[in-house]
Design a protein around this motif. Structure first.
Motif, PDB file in Angstrom:
ATOM      1  N   LYS A  49      47.406  33.325  38.371  1.00 19.24           N
ATOM      2  CA  LYS A  49      46.373  33.810  39.299  1.00 19.24           C
ATOM      3  C   LYS A  49      45.344  32.744  39.654  1.00 19.24           C
ATOM      4  O   LYS A  49      44.714  32.814  40.700  1.00 19.24           O
ATOM      5  N   ASP A 108      41.637  31.716  42.925  1.00 21.13           N
ATOM      6  CA  ASP A 108      42.645  32.729  43.266  1.00 21.13           C
ATOM      7  C   ASP A 108      43.771  32.033  44.025  1.00 21.13           C
ATOM      8  O   ASP A 108      43.621  31.716  45.203  1.00 21.13           O
ATOM      9  N   LYS A 132      42.259  35.423  37.291  1.00 17.97           N
ATOM     10  CA  LYS A 132      41.495  34.805  38.375  1.00 17.97           C
ATOM     11  C   LYS A 132      40.225  34.192  37.797  1.00 17.97           C
ATOM     12  O   LYS A 132      39.713  34.642  36.774  1.00 17.97           O
TER      13      LYS A 132
END
Length: 159
Positions: free
Chosen positions: A113, A98, A137
């Motif tokens: 991300k 992240d 992510k």
């Protein structure tokens, strides 16, 4: 010759084929920019769920944008700054699940991300980094890291 249908869906075997393709594209080439350009295109074609694949090259004590696939990017990255600068400072791969949780992350593309950055070290000297961003992510796992590091080690032989 380098069509995606060559890939089997077995991540390990597909990465091994990718590295063989890199060698085939690079072994008779002497120009580093040509090699890095083909390497970024090859990775961009191979990897799914990525929005930027490219290289930053170490020049005059900073990372300078090199060959890439994706949207326009940050041109200069200072030593120790962001994920790329940290990879150079620590001389080790940075796998960030992240990017918004990474202290000092440089947001060249707000859609990114997660990120993986592999340093390129030749004769114990910093050459640059391979930088790959994803709009998801947790995009990169241990297998990605292992084989992207192998990809860079193979690339170093041609630079």
């Amino acid at each position: 010759m380098f069509e995606t249908k060559l890939y089997s869906g077995d991540k390990t075997k597909d990465y091994e084929l990718l590295i063989k393709q890199l060698v085939a594209l690079s072994e008779d080439e002497k120009d580093a920019i040509a090699i890095l350009s083909n390497a970024s295109a090859l990775l961009n074609q191979f990897l799914d769920d990525v929005n930027w694949v490219g290289f930053y090259l170490w020049k005059e004590d900073e990372l300078l944008l090199g060959p890439f696939q994706g949207l326009p990017a940050c041109v200069h990255i200072q030593y120790g700054k962001g994920v790329c600068g940290t990879a150079i400072k620590e001389r080790k791969t940075q796998r960030v699940s992240d990017v918004n949780a990474f202290p000092g992350h440089i947001a060249c593309d707000s859609a990114s991300k997660s990120e993986i950055v592999v340093p390129i070290i030749i004769n114990n000297q910093v050459y640059g980094v391979l930088d790959i961003d994803s709009p998801s992510k947790n995009r990169f796992d241990e297998i990605d890291q292992k084989y992207l590091e192998e990809f860079v080690r193979s690339l170093e032989n041609f630079l």
